[in-house]
Structure formats: C-alpha cells, structure tokens
Scaffold this motif. Structure first.
Motif, PDB file in Angstrom:
ATOM      1  N   PRO A 134      19.748  -6.515  10.087  1.00  0.00           N
ATOM      2  CA  PRO A 134      21.030  -5.686  10.388  1.00  0.00           C
ATOM      3  C   PRO A 134      21.181  -5.165  11.743  1.00  0.00           C
TER       4      PRO A 134
ATOM      5  N   HIS B 164      24.187 -14.412  12.093  1.00  0.00           N
ATOM      6  CA  HIS B 164      23.314 -13.188  12.845  1.00  0.00           C
ATOM      7  C   HIS B 164      22.431 -12.348  11.908  1.00  0.00           C
ATOM      8  N   VAL B 165      22.761 -11.781  10.626  1.00  0.00           N
ATOM      9  CA  VAL B 165      21.815 -11.095   9.885  1.00  0.00           C
ATOM     10  C   VAL B 165      20.779 -11.810   9.428  1.00  0.00           C
TER      11      VAL B 165
ATOM     12  N   THR C 234      24.183  -4.674   6.664  1.00  0.00           N
ATOM     13  CA  THR C 234      24.261  -5.024   5.354  1.00  0.00           C
ATOM     14  C   THR C 234      24.356  -3.428   4.575  1.00  0.00           C
TER      15      THR C 234
ATOM     16  N   ARG D  41      28.732 -14.117  11.691  1.00  0.00           N
ATOM     17  CA  ARG D  41      28.104 -12.560  11.359  1.00  0.00           C
ATOM     18  C   ARG D  41      26.843 -12.794  10.213  1.00  0.00           C
ATOM     19  N   LEU D  42      27.159 -13.756   9.221  1.00  0.00           N
ATOM     20  CA  LEU D  42      26.239 -13.856   8.249  1.00  0.00           C
ATOM     21  C   LEU D  42      24.751 -14.565   8.972  1.00  0.00           C
TER      22      LEU D  42
ATOM     23  N   ALA E 277      26.513  -7.170  12.988  1.00  0.00           N
ATOM     24  CA  ALA E 277      26.357  -7.431  11.479  1.00  0.00           C
ATOM     25  C   ALA E 277      25.438  -6.742  10.854  1.00  0.00           C
TER      26      ALA E 277
ATOM     27  N   ALA F  53      27.104 -10.058   4.707  1.00  0.00           N
ATOM     28  CA  ALA F  53      27.211  -9.532   6.093  1.00  0.00           C
ATOM     29  C   ALA F  53      28.501  -8.639   5.878  1.00  0.00           C
TER      30      ALA F  53
ATOM     31  N   GLU G 249      34.146 -16.787  11.868  1.00  0.00           N
ATOM     32  CA  GLU G 249      33.507 -15.499  12.040  1.00  0.00           C
ATOM     33  C   GLU G 249      32.799 -14.869  11.128  1.00  0.00           C
ATOM     34  N   ALA G 250      33.044 -15.079   9.925  1.00  0.00           N
ATOM     35  CA  ALA G 250      32.310 -14.470   8.751  1.00  0.00           C
ATOM     36  C   ALA G 250      30.681 -15.300   8.717  1.00  0.00           C
TER      37      ALA G 250
ATOM     38  N   TRP H 281      30.696  -6.086   8.947  1.00  0.00           N
ATOM     39  CA  TRP H 281      31.075  -5.701  10.038  1.00  0.00           C
ATOM     40  C   TRP H 281      32.447  -4.929  10.235  1.00  0.00           C
TER      41      TRP H 281
END
Length: 93
Positions: A48, A42-43, A54, A39-40, A52, A21, A35-36, A23
């Motif tokens: 996308p 979320h994707v 690709t 975001r991952l 977040a 992901a 946070e990572a 951002w």
C-alpha cells in the motif's frame, strides 16, 4: 453484511497477494479497467502507498494531511442508496 465479512475465512481461502486496490478518484472521473489493473499490480508489487492502497492501510486524499470522513448527508450516486450510519462508514481512523 459486516457480520458475514468478519466470517469470510470460513468460506474463502487466504489469498497470497492483494486482490483489491483502492485509490482516490477525482470527481467526475470514471476509472478504466486498465487503471484498475495498474493500481492492483502496484499494491501487489509495492504494498500500500498513496498511489494505491488497501482497507487495512488507507491513505488520505491527495493534498490532505489528515484522513477524511464523508459528511453526514453524503449520498451515493446510485439512485435510492443512502450512506450507512457514521459508525459503519469506512474512513481512515
């Protein structure tokens, strides 16, 4: 290493869901592992979005209506590393 990335299917199995992901991060902010993961996830869940995204479907930075490209003299903060030539630099195009 782009030639090896193009051949990645020879060495890696296809993943059913996103494993990366991207951002936009404000200058000076260091993302956390939490946070990572957010975001991952979320994707993987929503695909996308501006939150977040690709490499295949990037989004411009917050507040920008057009994709951006790093300036010619852009430098990575890692000592001694220079940006690749413009033709190989990633940007939304």
């Amino acid at each position: 290493h782009a030639s090896f990335l193009r051949r990645r299917r020879e060495w890696f199995q296809h993943m059913a869901e996103a494993s990366l992901a991207l951002w936009w991060v404000p200058v000076g902010h260091i993302p956390t592992m939490a946070e990572a993961v957010e975001r991952l996830t979320h994707v993987q869940t929503h695909g996308p979005t501006p939150f977040a995204f690709t490499f295949r479907q990037p989004f411009p930075p917050p507040g920008a209506s057009e994709p951006t490209q790093a300036p010619e003299n852009a430098r990575c903060p890692v000592e001694g590393w220079r940006s690749p030539p413009p033709a190989t630099r990633w940007h939304r195009g």
